[in-house]
Design a protein around this motif. Structure first.
Motif, PDB file in Angstrom:
ATOM      1  N   MET A 110       6.941  -6.003 -14.855  1.00 20.51           N
ATOM      2  CA  MET A 110       8.235  -5.550 -14.366  1.00 20.51           C
ATOM      3  C   MET A 110       9.151  -4.934 -15.412  1.00 20.51           C
ATOM      4  O   MET A 110       9.805  -3.930 -15.156  1.00 20.51           O
TER       5      MET A 110
ATOM      6  N   VAL B  31      14.459 -14.636  -6.655  1.00 19.81           N
ATOM      7  CA  VAL B  31      13.781 -14.131  -5.446  1.00 19.81           C
ATOM      8  C   VAL B  31      12.392 -13.590  -5.794  1.00 19.81           C
ATOM      9  O   VAL B  31      11.469 -13.646  -4.977  1.00 19.81           O
ATOM     10  N   ASP B  32      12.240 -13.068  -7.003  1.00 23.06           N
ATOM     11  CA  ASP B  32      10.933 -12.548  -7.428  1.00 23.06           C
ATOM     12  C   ASP B  32      10.007 -13.657  -7.912  1.00 23.06           C
ATOM     13  O   ASP B  32       8.802 -13.455  -8.017  1.00 23.06           O
TER      14      ASP B  32
ATOM     15  N   MET C 160       0.454   3.420  -9.037  1.00 27.30           N
ATOM     16  CA  MET C 160       0.250   4.664  -8.278  1.00 27.30           C
ATOM     17  C   MET C 160      -0.676   5.604  -9.047  1.00 27.30           C
ATOM     18  O   MET C 160      -1.610   6.157  -8.483  1.00 27.30           O
TER      19      MET C 160
ATOM     20  N   LYS D 284       0.819  -1.219   0.000  1.00 32.90           N
ATOM     21  CA  LYS D 284       0.000   0.000   0.000  1.00 32.90           C
ATOM     22  C   LYS D 284       0.853   1.269   0.000  1.00 32.90           C
ATOM     23  O   LYS D 284       0.392   2.325  -0.430  1.00 32.90           O
ATOM     24  N   ASN D 285       2.083   1.192   0.462  1.00 31.05           N
ATOM     25  CA  ASN D 285       2.940   2.380   0.498  1.00 31.05           C
ATOM     26  C   ASN D 285       3.753   2.569  -0.768  1.00 31.05           C
ATOM     27  O   ASN D 285       3.971   3.686  -1.216  1.00 31.05           O
ATOM     28  N   THR D 286       4.239   1.440  -1.294  1.00 30.98           N
ATOM     29  CA  THR D 286       5.188   1.546  -2.411  1.00 30.98           C
ATOM     30  C   THR D 286       4.614   1.071  -3.744  1.00 30.98           C
ATOM     31  O   THR D 286       5.241   1.237  -4.767  1.00 30.98           O
ATOM     32  N   TYR D 287       3.414   0.487  -3.707  1.00 31.58           N
ATOM     33  CA  TYR D 287       2.732  -0.037  -4.903  1.00 31.58           C
ATOM     34  C   TYR D 287       3.532  -1.154  -5.566  1.00 31.58           C
ATOM     35  O   TYR D 287       3.297  -1.504  -6.725  1.00 31.58           O
ATOM     36  N   GLU D 288       4.490  -1.703  -4.853  1.00 30.86           N
ATOM     37  CA  GLU D 288       5.270  -2.818  -5.410  1.00 30.86           C
ATOM     38  C   GLU D 288       4.403  -4.072  -5.457  1.00 30.86           C
ATOM     39  O   GLU D 288       3.606  -4.316  -4.559  1.00 30.86           O
ATOM     40  N   VAL D 289       4.614  -4.857  -6.509  1.00 31.66           N
ATOM     41  CA  VAL D 289       3.825  -6.072  -6.707  1.00 31.66           C
ATOM     42  C   VAL D 289       4.646  -7.275  -6.246  1.00 31.66           C
ATOM     43  O   VAL D 289       5.797  -7.427  -6.641  1.00 31.66           O
ATOM     44  N   THR D 290       4.046  -8.118  -5.424  1.00 33.35           N
ATOM     45  CA  THR D 290       4.650  -9.408  -5.125  1.00 33.35           C
ATOM     46  C   THR D 290       3.812 -10.475  -5.807  1.00 33.35           C
ATOM     47  O   THR D 290       2.609 -10.556  -5.571  1.00 33.35           O
TER      48      THR D 290
ATOM     49  N   SER E  86      -4.287   6.751  -7.737  1.00 35.25           N
ATOM     50  CA  SER E  86      -4.553   8.142  -7.334  1.00 35.25           C
ATOM     51  C   SER E  86      -5.666   8.774  -8.139  1.00 35.25           C
ATOM     52  O   SER E  86      -6.161   9.831  -7.772  1.00 35.25           O
TER      53      SER E  86
ATOM     54  N   PRO F 113       4.919  -0.293 -10.458  1.00 38.89           N
ATOM     55  CA  PRO F 113       4.453   0.474  -9.296  1.00 38.89           C
ATOM     56  C   PRO F 113       4.101   1.922  -9.683  1.00 38.89           C
ATOM     57  O   PRO F 113       3.141   2.484  -9.158  1.00 38.89           O
ATOM     58  N   GLU F 114       4.862   2.491 -10.623  1.00 35.30           N
ATOM     59  CA  GLU F 114       4.596   3.871 -11.051  1.00 35.30           C
ATOM     60  C   GLU F 114       3.204   3.965 -11.689  1.00 35.30           C
ATOM     61  O   GLU F 114       2.458   4.919 -11.436  1.00 35.30           O
TER      62      GLU F 114
END
Lengths: 279, 695
Positions: free
Chosen positions: B606, B630-631, B689, B564-570, B693, B685-686
């Motif tokens: 990505m 790792v991803d 966001m 929720k803070n960085t919009y990074e996807v796991t 927004s 993530p960009e």
């Protein structure tokens, strides 16, 4: 043929950099990439490269009562294996590049490279870490934040070498490091954020915050930290918007091939807000 | 009888993991010279004057004036010069080659060459169409007239870089009166044809050999022909060995990538039914056409994905821009189109308030349905069975509901896809005409003589397995060396998910011939040639008929969570079910599935590559981010047999299939998590966001 030097003692190194236009290379994980000219061609150096990986006397981790002393040629992976490594520093090293690079990279390399995205830098800033800088006949101790003056710029003179990194030992009530990269490993930060807080009787008595990769150097604002210290925790949380607004002007990221400034700014402030919310 | 699918150890895994395998940059020859390419500094310009330095003995500058033949890389159209003559059309276009014994001096010569340009205005917009294809199915005008509403979306897909571990490279030398080229290549005979053309020589003047290939993904299909031409001209002139290895940056900035595309889809709707779809596709070829027409046609044929839509109007253009030429990449036009159609079906469902799964199911193609090009799906389609498996293993339906209500940033997405195996339409018969040989020596060792290249996909193992199984001899008695055009017939390029189904099918036939005629301790040789099944009818000009001899099918399900803070996807977990006919080796197919899906997912969320002012911005492995281990999520892969009568043991294509569903699956999972419509990839993530927004 490039003229280079692989010293085995500190004194040889200091003598060499005193008498030659030299460039110390400690780890080389970034520098050799910056200077490469192509496969099978010698990299480009205007100054004589001095590879310091063989100086055994600078490969150590020692602890005193108040500090941890890290020799300049200690690979950062050794810090992962060392029990007394401050947890924040460990966290930043764990997400730094890849295992192979961590086996070569050093803290002074990260400092002198002076990239705003350097992974250990925000941590060294908020832990008030210092470096010992030596020449053939002098030495001085300088805080890491005063060593770096801009992207890829430091105060070091060409006859000077960092020989040791000194990190104060401190206990915090809460601390964390968040790295936002393009992926979960082996990435350069788009943004990083770290904090360390001491809370006593529901009062914030020590507050430290730093941001990486959102300005020309690491952003740590001690005057703002002071402004919000000695405040009740609940009051601190109420001041969330004000704190964010105070920091906003210092977060001045750029657009590049890794991200854009709008994202970097918003996420940096989100992380600050989340820190306040969850404290 | 033993099951062919049972996994055996890959025949080259020891050599590759121990470092014994020799890649092209490992080759060193006596008195070998090094070559570096001189490149354009402008995106579009006229070359006014070249000033070459005076050269020391042993150093050479090779350019267009040294070309004996016509200055084009032989492909489909004569439009891409081997060396620029009077004009350049993209940044870093090759102009000349500097060759000499000391690589550092070669680099200095490259840097000292002065070229005067008259700069012109470059184009980056989709305005200059050089190829237009269009076709219809059913009656789109009628559908339009009868419809009550229209739903329209535009989807955008980006560059994707193959990022093979081993950059492009080749060595050329002169031996036995032959210009010989050894390289990291997918298609030895493409290289040979290009070099014969540029040198205007006899066929037997050119010999092309494959070195161990460190990954290709289509990037070593047509591009190596350009390097081969550069080197061949040098070797032909100098008669010495010359090595040309691209640096990583050079490779990323100047070699072919996946075509960026804009796809506009419009559905004609009535009573929540899709009466017809009109599709408008534009792909960015870069500065020269290359294979772009074929990429476009494969995209257009995939216009309806796995669905049967009765009325279609499909239109597509190849646009020329002053950027690096784009080319072959695993999927070849399909990933762009399948992303668009999968998102579109979902978006239509949302707009008409129908469960996406229900809408999908009602249009899912069935056996004997008419394809997008009015051909016929002849073989059984087992998607319902595959779907049942995928839903059950992933617990999709429960998660889909739960995550929506939870107000969490968790999401699950599903894609359905198919991939045509082999060349389009009658391509196998009209363009390729594959020939394979099987040779048995007096010691009863059997050699497979084909031009197919093992680039990691395991063909050295699977081909030998097919032959050893049919002949019932140990796999060690079957030999399959790196192809060498002096020794092997032209069984076609290693592309288009054709190698096992088409070439393997011929190899299997040759093996059966040998088995029936086997004479112990005797030299024997059997040749097989491709014969097109008579029922396949394809009208290339009108895109009408059977576009492919067979189709492989797949389902991907992907689960994600967003910070929720960085919009990074796991990407947390993935489930896939595939119909590849019959796996020749289960582990090899699972390897294809893991790698393909990760490459497809990476494309979806990505991998960012952009050209700014015609210059690629992400030009090293630090800046061009692909998923690491790792991803990588836990990937569950299930294969369901559906044997294809003409494939060896029933096998169909598998190489590309596993990539093409990754992007829509991950994009739909992210869409599900954030509750906003996604219309472009990568969903970074960009971008998340931005979407979040816009509340």
């Amino acid at each position: 043929m490039v003229d280079y030097f692989i010293p085995t003692t500190l004194i040889d190194t200091l003598e060499f950099i005193n008498n030659n236009e030299a460039k110390i290379i400690s780890g080389a994980t970034d520098l050799m990439v910056q200077r490469k000219k192509g496969a099978e061609i010698t990299p480009y150096f205007t100054k004589k490269p001095v590879f310091v990986f063989n100086i055994k006397e600078l490969n150590f981790i020692k602890e005193s009562y108040e500090h941890i002393h890290i020799g300049a040629c200690t690979p950062v992976s050794d810090l992962l294996n060392h029990k007394g490594t401050p947890s924040l520093l460990r966290k930043s090293i764990e997400v730094m590049a890849s295992p192979a690079l961590r086996n070569l990279a050093t803290l002074p390399g990260n400092i002198i490279n002076a990239s705003p995205a350097g992974d250990t830098l925000p941590i060294l800033y908020i832990l008030d870490a210092s470096v010992k800088i030596e020449t053939l006949n002098s030495n001085r101790i300088v805080k890491v934040k005063d060593v770096i003056t801009g992207p890829r710029r430091t105060i070091l003179n060409s006859n000077e070498m960092i020989t040791e990194v000194i990190v104060p030992k401190e206990e915090f009530t809460k601390s964390d490091f968040v790295k936002v990269g393009g992926r979960k490993a082996d990435a350069i930060s788009k943004i990083s954020f770290t904090y360390a807080v001491k809370i006593k009787e529901n009062k914030i008595i020590d507050l430290r915050l730093a941001f990486g990769a959102v300005g020309p150097v690491i952003i740590r604002k001690e005057e703002l930290e002071e402004k919000y210290t000695n405040i009740e925790l609940s009051k601190f949380k109420e001041l969330k918007q004000e704190i964010i607004n105070d920091y906003r002007q210092y977060i001045t990221p750029i657009n590049d091939q890794r991200s854009n400034k709008e994202y970097r700014k918003k996420v940096a402030l989100n992380l600050l807000g989340d820190f306040i919310d969850t404290l | 009888m033993k099951d062919i699918s049972k996994t055996i150890k890959k025949v080259d895994s020891d050599d590759k993991s121990s470092g014994k395998s020799k890649y092209i940059s490992d080759y060193k020859m006596e008195n070998m010279l090094h070559a570096i390419t001189v490149r354009s500094k402008h995106q579009k310009a006229k070359i006014i004057k070249r000033t070459y330095p005076v050269l020391k003995e042993g150093y050479y500058i090779i350019d267009h004036t040294d070309i004996p033949g016509v200055n084009f890389v032989k492909m489909i159209f004569d439009d891409m010069p081997v060396f620029a003559e009077n004009e350049v059309n993209y940044y870093l276009e090759p102009i000349a080659l500097v060759v000499g014994p000391d690589k550092e001096e070669v680099l200095e010569i490259v840097n000292s060459i002065e070229i005067a340009y008259e700069i012109q205005i470059p184009t980056y917009e989709y305005t200059n169409s050089v190829i237009n294809y269009n076709f219809t199915k059913g009656n789109i005008e009628k559908a339009k007239k009868e419809s009550e509403s229209e739903i329209e979306y535009t989807y955008n897909t980006p560059y994707q870089e193959q990022l093979y571990i081993e950059p492009q490279g080749m060595i050329g030398y002169f031996e036995n009166n032959q210009v010989t080229l050894v390289g990291s290549i997918q298609c030895p005979y493409y290289v040979k044809a290009a070099v014969v053309s540029i040198l205007d020589s006899e066929e037997d003047y050119i010999r092309v050999k494959q070195a161990t290939v460190g990954g290709a993904f289509g990037g070593k299909e047509e591009f190596p022909s350009l390097i081969a031409c550069h080197l061949a001209i040098a070797v032909h002139k100098i008669k010495k060995s010359v090595k040309l290895i691209y640096e990583r940056e050079e490779d990323m900035e100047t070699t072919t990538k996946r075509h960026p595309a804009t796809i506009k889809l419009k559905a004609y709707m009535k009573d929540n039914k899709i009466l017809g779809i009109s599709s408008n596709v534009g792909i960015d070829a870069g500065a020269y056409i290359g294979l772009s027409g074929v990429v476009l046609s494969r995209a257009l044929i995939a216009a309806t994905g796995v669905y049967t839509i009765d009325n279609l109007a499909v239109n597509g253009d190849v646009f020329i821009t002053n950027t690096v030429p784009n080319g072959a990449f695993r999927g070849f036009g399909a990933p762009q189109m399948l992303f668009a159609i999968e998102m579109f079906i979902h978006h239509i469902a949302k707009d008409i308030n129908v469960e996406p799964l229900t809408l999908r199911q009602s249009y899912l193609a069935k056996q004997n349905d008419s394809t997008s090009t009015t051909g016929t799906f002849r073989d059984p389609i087992i998607m319902p069975e595959m779907l049942e498996k995928a839903l059950k293993e992933s617990d999709f339906i429960r998660k889909e509901k739960e995550y929506k209500q939870e107000n969490s940033l968790k999401g699950i997405g599903m894609s359905w896809f198919l991939h045509g195996c082999g060349f389009t339409g009658s391509g196998e018969a009209t363009h390729i005409n594959a020939v394979v040989k099987l040779e048995k020596d007096k010691n009863d060792l059997v050699t497979i003589l084909i031009a197919a290249v093992d680039m990691g996909q395991g063909v050295k193992t699977t081909m030998r397995k097919i032959v050893s199984n049919i002949l019932d001899i140990p796999i060690e008695n079957v030999i399959y060396n790196h192809p060498d055009t002096n020794l092997v017939p032209d069984s076609g390029p290693t592309v288009a998910s054709r190698t096992i189904m088409i070439v393997g099918g011929l190899v299997a036939r040759a093996a059966k011939q040998l088995k029936e005629n086997w004479i112990d301790r005797n030299y024997q040789i059997f040749t097989e040639k491709y014969k097109q099944p008579s029922y396949i009818k394809w009208d290339e000009d009108n895109f009408r008929g059977d576009a492919y001899p067979a189709y492989s099918w797949g389902i991907n399900i992907v689960e994600v969570e967003i910070d929720k803070n960085t919009y990074e996807v796991t990407v947390k977990e993935g489930w896939s079910v595939y119909d590849v006919g019959k796996a020749i080796d289960e582990q090899i197919i699972i390897g294809q599935a893991d790698g393909g899906q990760l490459q497809g997912i990476g494309y979806g969320y990505m991998e960012v590559m952009k050209a700014v002012d015609g210059k690629i911005q992400q030009k090293n492995v630090t800046d061009y981010i692909i998923p690491t281990s790792v991803d990588a999520p836990i990937l569950h892969t299930y294969l369901i047999d559906n044997p294809y009568p003409l494939g060896p043991y029933g096998a169909k294509g598998a190489g590309e299939l596993t990539l093409v569903g990754g992007a829509p699956a991950v994009a739909l999972a992210i869409e599900h998590a954030i509750g906003k419509k996604v219309t472009k990839i990568p969903v970074t993530p960009e971008y998340i966001m931005e979407l979040m927004s816009n509340e």
